[in-house]
Design a protein around this motif. Sequence first.
Motif, PDB file in Angstrom:
ATOM      1  N   SER A   2       0.798  -1.066   0.037  1.00  0.00           N
ATOM      2  CA  SER A   2       0.194  -0.015  -0.130  1.00  0.00           C
ATOM      3  C   SER A   2       0.825   1.111   0.037  1.00  0.00           C
ATOM      4  O   SER A   2       0.346   2.346  -0.272  1.00  0.00           O
ATOM      5  CB  SER A   2      -1.221  -0.082   1.198  1.00  0.00           C
ATOM      6  OG  SER A   2      -0.213  -0.116   2.491  1.00  0.00           O
ATOM      7  N   ALA A   3       2.126   1.004   0.239  1.00  0.00           N
ATOM      8  CA  ALA A   3       2.896   2.450   0.422  1.00  0.00           C
ATOM      9  C   ALA A   3       3.648   2.507  -0.922  1.00  0.00           C
ATOM     10  O   ALA A   3       3.861   1.666  -1.744  1.00  0.00           O
ATOM     11  CB  ALA A   3       4.158   2.192   1.452  1.00  0.00           C
ATOM     12  N   VAL A   4       3.578   3.809  -1.380  1.00  0.00           N
ATOM     13  CA  VAL A   4       4.604   4.373  -2.369  1.00  0.00           C
ATOM     14  C   VAL A   4       5.852   4.953  -2.308  1.00  0.00           C
ATOM     15  O   VAL A   4       5.933   6.093  -1.496  1.00  0.00           O
ATOM     16  CB  VAL A   4       3.647   5.222  -3.446  1.00  0.00           C
ATOM     17  CG1 VAL A   4       4.432   5.514  -4.619  1.00  0.00           C
ATOM     18  CG2 VAL A   4       2.290   4.618  -3.752  1.00  0.00           C
ATOM     19  N   THR A   5       6.909   4.450  -2.562  1.00  0.00           N
ATOM     20  CA  THR A   5       8.367   5.027  -2.108  1.00  0.00           C
ATOM     21  C   THR A   5       8.620   5.999  -3.435  1.00  0.00           C
ATOM     22  O   THR A   5       9.167   5.539  -4.284  1.00  0.00           O
ATOM     23  CB  THR A   5       9.278   4.016  -2.093  1.00  0.00           C
ATOM     24  OG1 THR A   5       8.906   2.996  -0.978  1.00  0.00           O
ATOM     25  CG2 THR A   5      10.711   4.479  -1.400  1.00  0.00           C
ATOM     26  N   GLY A   6       8.266   7.319  -3.427  1.00  0.00           N
ATOM     27  CA  GLY A   6       8.072   8.241  -4.371  1.00  0.00           C
ATOM     28  C   GLY A   6       9.413   8.925  -4.599  1.00  0.00           C
ATOM     29  O   GLY A   6      10.226   9.346  -3.510  1.00  0.00           O
ATOM     30  N   ILE A   7       9.590   9.458  -5.745  1.00  0.00           N
ATOM     31  CA  ILE A   7      10.556  10.344  -6.103  1.00  0.00           C
ATOM     32  C   ILE A   7       9.710  11.803  -5.912  1.00  0.00           C
ATOM     33  O   ILE A   7       9.195  12.053  -7.084  1.00  0.00           O
ATOM     34  CB  ILE A   7      11.156  10.222  -7.612  1.00  0.00           C
ATOM     35  CG1 ILE A   7      11.821   8.784  -7.619  1.00  0.00           C
ATOM     36  CG2 ILE A   7      12.284  11.324  -7.691  1.00  0.00           C
ATOM     37  CD1 ILE A   7      12.256   8.680  -8.966  1.00  0.00           C
TER      38      ILE A   7
END
Length: 386
Positions: free
Chosen positions: A326-331
Amino acid sequence: MTTHEPFPQEELANRLKAVRTNMLERQLDGLIVTIPENIYYLTGLDHWGFFACHVLIVPLNGDLTIAARAIEEATVSKQVRNTRFAGHSDTEDSGEFFASIIKKEGLGSARLGLEKKSLFLTAHIAEKLVEGLPGVEWSDISSLIHELRMVQSPLEQNYTRRAAIAADSGTLAATEALHSGASDYEVAAECHRAMILAGSEYPGFGPFIRSTRRRPGDEHTTWRGDVFENGDSVLLEIGAAYRKYQAPMGRLVYVGSAPVIAEEAAELAIRGMQSIVNAIQPGVTVGHVYDAWHGIAEEAGLGDYHRHHCGYLVGIGFPPSWTGGSAVTGIRRSGDLVLRAGMALHLHSWFTETGRGDYFISNTALLTDTGCEILTNRSPETLQIR
């Protein structure tokens, strides 16, 4: 005999060793792993049965145990060699069962880490664990294994490369199927056929196929029976998977003709993608990469134009996501995550609703010791008109 072994036992053992080193640092006696991607990472268990909560019990010493519905025992016994299995019937309360197995493993009064951010750990199950194990000291370790998964081994990188080949095939087929009078069912069918024949398993998402005229802001919707017309802009965001390693990519395709102004947006998007690729190096922060992309917007007089990110990390993914949970490790803007060689990324360059036309491209890339390597490189990034 195991019939499906995506990871050599030596690689699984090294992963477990890294997890236990982290446990020692946190003074934990055990982990209760409930995120499917993390269970797969440590055991190789690959099936759709994760819709019902699985618990992987990882003690600081000794054997691992998978607890799940009893019906999954045959699958686990064929696929997994480094764990025991404990199964509950469908008439049993799964939370109470999991608590009882944790007790049997000698962890009833231990310091345990729990993945609280799992999509499949329901509030009911979590409450039953707390109620059934009053002597346990709980801590949230939702990011522990996720952070270890960020850097891919050479084997994992090979899986990502194979997924990228299939994603390219699916995107090319979807683009070729687009024309005035075609339905999104046809486009989805051709995309799936090409992607699967190119080696893809079921991906974590999609594919996303939608007319931006009918559904301009519907980020996560897909085919539903729409028929495309000349002048439609169609967002294709397609991900393939190999051994559960995800490789998404995206293109905005115009049907029949595109407005002249779209050429400016396409030029900006392509320059934005190149700026991202140039900025990605081992040791830089994701905030630095975002700033490089946004610099293209500033040069075009669009300094106030921002996106929530210009990409994110990808890797193992089970439905309903190719982001690994469910987590998004975003730029993201001001992000402080430091990039390392071995990371796989889904890179985005959007320029839409700016008054300069609309265009979008995205690619899966690998960060190597020398820089950023685009993997989805067969589908052209130039303005596409079908």
